[in-house]
Design a protein around this motif. Structure first.
Motif, PDB file in Angstrom:
ATOM      1  N   MET A   4       0.825  -1.207   0.000  1.00  0.00           N
ATOM      2  CA  MET A   4       0.000   0.000   0.000  1.00  0.00           C
ATOM      3  C   MET A   4       0.866   1.268   0.000  1.00  0.00           C
ATOM      4  N   GLN A   5       0.457   2.234  -0.812  1.00  0.00           N
ATOM      5  CA  GLN A   5       1.219   3.466  -0.989  1.00  0.00           C
ATOM      6  C   GLN A   5       0.671   4.629  -0.166  1.00  0.00           C
ATOM      7  N   TYR A   6      -0.505   4.416   0.432  1.00  0.00           N
ATOM      8  CA  TYR A   6      -1.131   5.468   1.244  1.00  0.00           C
ATOM      9  C   TYR A   6      -2.106   4.799   2.206  1.00  0.00           C
ATOM     10  N   LYS A   7      -2.287   5.407   3.365  1.00  0.00           N
ATOM     11  CA  LYS A   7      -3.250   4.912   4.346  1.00  0.00           C
ATOM     12  C   LYS A   7      -4.391   5.910   4.458  1.00  0.00           C
ATOM     13  N   CYS A   8      -5.553   5.546   3.931  1.00  0.00           N
ATOM     14  CA  CYS A   8      -6.740   6.397   4.068  1.00  0.00           C
ATOM     15  C   CYS A   8      -7.315   6.167   5.461  1.00  0.00           C
ATOM     16  N   THR A   9      -7.420   7.242   6.230  1.00  0.00           N
ATOM     17  CA  THR A   9      -7.835   7.113   7.632  1.00  0.00           C
ATOM     18  C   THR A   9      -9.351   7.113   7.807  1.00  0.00           C
ATOM     19  N   LYS A  10     -10.080   7.551   6.770  1.00  0.00           N
ATOM     20  CA  LYS A  10     -11.548   7.548   6.820  1.00  0.00           C
ATOM     21  C   LYS A  10     -12.073   6.975   5.513  1.00  0.00           C
ATOM     22  N   SER A  11     -12.738   5.853   5.587  1.00  0.00           N
ATOM     23  CA  SER A  11     -13.243   5.233   4.361  1.00  0.00           C
ATOM     24  C   SER A  11     -14.540   4.497   4.621  1.00  0.00           C
ATOM     25  N   LYS A  12     -15.263   4.225   3.546  1.00  0.00           N
ATOM     26  CA  LYS A  12     -16.492   3.444   3.589  1.00  0.00           C
ATOM     27  C   LYS A  12     -16.364   2.298   2.587  1.00  0.00           C
ATOM     28  N   TYR A  13     -16.787   1.117   2.997  1.00  0.00           N
ATOM     29  CA  TYR A  13     -16.821  -0.049   2.113  1.00  0.00           C
ATOM     30  C   TYR A  13     -18.274  -0.230   1.712  1.00  0.00           C
ATOM     31  N   LEU A  14     -18.588   0.059   0.451  1.00  0.00           N
ATOM     32  CA  LEU A  14     -19.972   0.183   0.013  1.00  0.00           C
ATOM     33  C   LEU A  14     -20.349  -0.888  -1.011  1.00  0.00           C
ATOM     34  N   GLY A  15     -21.627  -1.276  -0.958  1.00  0.00           N
ATOM     35  CA  GLY A  15     -22.159  -2.198  -1.945  1.00  0.00           C
ATOM     36  C   GLY A  15     -21.777  -3.636  -1.658  1.00  0.00           C
ATOM     37  N   GLY A  16     -21.964  -4.487  -2.677  1.00  0.00           N
ATOM     38  CA  GLY A  16     -21.587  -5.889  -2.554  1.00  0.00           C
ATOM     39  C   GLY A  16     -22.776  -6.804  -2.301  1.00  0.00           C
ATOM     40  N   LYS A  17     -22.618  -8.052  -2.706  1.00  0.00           N
ATOM     41  CA  LYS A  17     -23.648  -9.069  -2.522  1.00  0.00           C
ATOM     42  C   LYS A  17     -23.300  -9.939  -1.308  1.00  0.00           C
ATOM     43  N   PRO A  18     -24.121  -9.900  -0.263  1.00  0.00           N
ATOM     44  CA  PRO A  18     -23.829 -10.702   0.933  1.00  0.00           C
ATOM     45  C   PRO A  18     -23.728 -12.199   0.650  1.00  0.00           C
ATOM     46  N   ASP A  19     -24.525 -12.693  -0.304  1.00  0.00           N
ATOM     47  CA  ASP A  19     -24.487 -14.126  -0.592  1.00  0.00           C
ATOM     48  C   ASP A  19     -23.289 -14.524  -1.439  1.00  0.00           C
ATOM     49  N   MET A  20     -22.516 -13.520  -1.886  1.00  0.00           N
ATOM     50  CA  MET A  20     -21.308 -13.782  -2.676  1.00  0.00           C
ATOM     51  C   MET A  20     -20.083 -13.163  -2.013  1.00  0.00           C
ATOM     52  N   PHE A  21     -20.049 -13.197  -0.679  1.00  0.00           N
ATOM     53  CA  PHE A  21     -18.899 -12.694   0.077  1.00  0.00           C
ATOM     54  C   PHE A  21     -18.587 -11.237  -0.271  1.00  0.00           C
ATOM     55  N   MET A  22     -19.674 -10.451  -0.492  1.00  0.00           N
ATOM     56  CA  MET A  22     -19.594  -9.010  -0.775  1.00  0.00           C
ATOM     57  C   MET A  22     -18.944  -8.711  -2.123  1.00  0.00           C
ATOM     58  N   ASP A  23     -19.113  -9.600  -3.062  1.00  0.00           N
ATOM     59  CA  ASP A  23     -18.649  -9.328  -4.427  1.00  0.00           C
ATOM     60  C   ASP A  23     -19.360  -8.084  -4.952  1.00  0.00           C
ATOM     61  N   GLY A  24     -18.613  -7.182  -5.570  1.00  0.00           N
ATOM     62  CA  GLY A  24     -19.173  -5.939  -6.083  1.00  0.00           C
ATOM     63  C   GLY A  24     -18.996  -4.755  -5.163  1.00  0.00           C
ATOM     64  N   ALA A  25     -18.424  -4.975  -3.972  1.00  0.00           N
ATOM     65  CA  ALA A  25     -18.176  -3.874  -3.040  1.00  0.00           C
ATOM     66  C   ALA A  25     -16.859  -3.179  -3.384  1.00  0.00           C
ATOM     67  N   TYR A  26     -16.816  -1.870  -3.136  1.00  0.00           N
ATOM     68  CA  TYR A  26     -15.590  -1.104  -3.355  1.00  0.00           C
ATOM     69  C   TYR A  26     -15.417  -0.096  -2.233  1.00  0.00           C
ATOM     70  N   ASP A  27     -14.204   0.400  -2.113  1.00  0.00           N
ATOM     71  CA  ASP A  27     -13.844   1.308  -1.043  1.00  0.00           C
ATOM     72  C   ASP A  27     -13.958   2.756  -1.511  1.00  0.00           C
ATOM     73  N   LEU A  28     -14.447   3.617  -0.629  1.00  0.00           N
ATOM     74  CA  LEU A  28     -14.515   5.058  -0.860  1.00  0.00           C
ATOM     75  C   LEU A  28     -13.756   5.759   0.243  1.00  0.00           C
ATOM     76  N   CYS A  29     -12.729   6.524  -0.116  1.00  0.00           N
ATOM     77  CA  CYS A  29     -11.980   7.309   0.863  1.00  0.00           C
ATOM     78  C   CYS A  29     -12.703   8.642   1.054  1.00  0.00           C
ATOM     79  N   ILE A  30     -13.113   8.936   2.297  1.00  0.00           N
ATOM     80  CA  ILE A  30     -13.898  10.145   2.558  1.00  0.00           C
ATOM     81  C   ILE A  30     -13.082  11.220   3.263  1.00  0.00           C
ATOM     82  N   GLU A  31     -11.771  11.151   3.148  1.00  0.00           N
ATOM     83  CA  GLU A  31     -10.942  12.260   3.631  1.00  0.00           C
ATOM     84  C   GLU A  31     -11.238  13.501   2.780  1.00  0.00           C
ATOM     85  N   PRO A  32     -11.300  14.688   3.375  1.00  0.00           N
ATOM     86  CA  PRO A  32     -11.696  15.903   2.642  1.00  0.00           C
ATOM     87  C   PRO A  32     -10.875  16.180   1.388  1.00  0.00           C
TER      88      PRO A  32
END
Length: 342
Positions: free
Chosen positions: A99-127
């Motif tokens: 990893m080249q950077y540590k985002c200190t505030k993020s949200k892991y959004l989306g994904g299919k629960p029956d597929m181990f959250m396939d389709g989820a991606y990370d959003l960094c919410i640092e200003p």
């Protein structure tokens, strides 16, 4: 009894008083107007002071891109592009897990629960990378290439207040359909050229053309996502190359993609695509992009084997038609301005 001369004197006095009162009234009105102007100027100065303080604060708190060092394990490898396939695989393997950077505030959004959250991606919410943290009324813009019948991440981004456009030419939904979340679907694929119909009969567009056709010229791409499937792997290399060629990498605040490495890597075309992707990632690093999240997409394996590992794919990809899939997320320290296309 007042004489005529006395009455005239009184009239003059009354007139003088009236004139004096009128003059004083005009003076007071003028003073009120002047005070209103002074108050307006004071308010403007206070607003300007707050703006300057905010700008100074942003300058002081804005982070610069962290320096990147070559993963230690890569130093023992041969030169890039001149090494055998197993070393070139090792090079990009070490890259995606460093990893080249540590985002200190993020949200892991989306994904299919029956597929181990396939389709989820990370959003960094640092200003610095998420403008809505600075201005809640800001209308963020997201392009999502590759839906695969899963709008979960796109819907979540729309619920956060973004204008979201999802693209997938393989789906049977009507072009221009608007979902309940507000996401707009386009039956269009990403490509390196504009086509009304490719070999599959699909409408294809470049990123540059889409920005013009959808009326987004002059706006930032707050989030750009590509997760597409194709015989060669995906179209992530196509999109990265356009970002580099056009300079549009300067207007993308965050970028998420699934990297598809396809075997057998003993075949030259497959190996050259791996080398291309590795080179593109480094070029984007040079422009201020920093990798902050990598997720192994082995969910299709986990359903049958809870102990499954990407290491299995690594051991098979040299000789077999097997893929290594990584979901990666980047923040961009090199944002210069909105997307401008001509």
């Amino acid at each position: 009894m007042v004489s005529g001369r006395g009455k005239a004197g009184i009239g003059i006095v009354v007139l003088a008083v009236a004139l004096c009162l009128l003059t004083m009234s005009k003076y007071m009105n003028t003073m009120d107007a002047q005070m209103d102007k002074l108050r307006d100027v004071a308010n403007e100065m206070e607003n300007l002071k707050e703006t300057i303080e905010s700008d100074v604060s942003n300058i002081e708190t804005k982070k610069t891109a962290p320096l990147i060092t070559e993963p230690e394990a890569n130093k023992a490898l041969g030169p890039f592009r001149k090494s055998p396939a197993n070393e070139e695989l090792e090079r990009i393997w070490n890259y995606v897990y460093d990893m080249q950077y540590k985002c200190t505030k993020s949200k892991y959004l989306g994904g299919k629960p029956d597929m181990f959250m396939d389709g989820a991606y990370d959003l960094c919410i640092e200003p610095q990378f998420w403008e809505k943290a600075n201005n809640p009324d800001y209308k963020c813009l997201m392009y999502s290439f590759g839906v695969g019948w899963d709008f979960s991440f796109d819907d979540e981004m729309a619920k956060l207040g973004c204008e979201v456009h999802s693209f997938d030419p393989a789906m049977t939904y009507q072009d221009g359909m608007v979902r309940e979340s507000g996401v707009t679907f386009h039956k269009i694929g990403i490509s390196d050229k504009d086509l009304e119909a490719d070999s599959n009969g699909w409408k294809m567009r470049t990123l540059k053309t889409l920005l013009k056709e959808l009326g987004h010229n002059g706006r930032y791409l707050d989030y750009l996502k590509v997760d597409t499937d194709a015989p060669q792997g995906g179209f992530e290399d196509t999109l990265m190359q356009e970002l580099l060629n056009t300079g549009l990498h300067q207007c993308v605040r965050q970028f998420a993609q699934e990297i598809h490495l396809m075997g057998p890597l003993k075949e030259d075309p497959k190996l050259e695509r791996l080398r291309l992707i590795y080179d593109q990632l480094h070029q984007l690093n040079d422009q201020g992009w920093r990798l902050y999240n990598t997720t192994d997409n082995i969910r299709y394996m986990l359903k049958n084997n809870p102990q499954a590992s990407q290491l299995y794919n690594k051991g098979q990809i040299m000789e077999n038609k097997i893929g290594i899939l990584w979901e990666t997320a980047f923040v961009n320290f090199g944002v210069i301005g909105p997307c401008i296309v001509v």
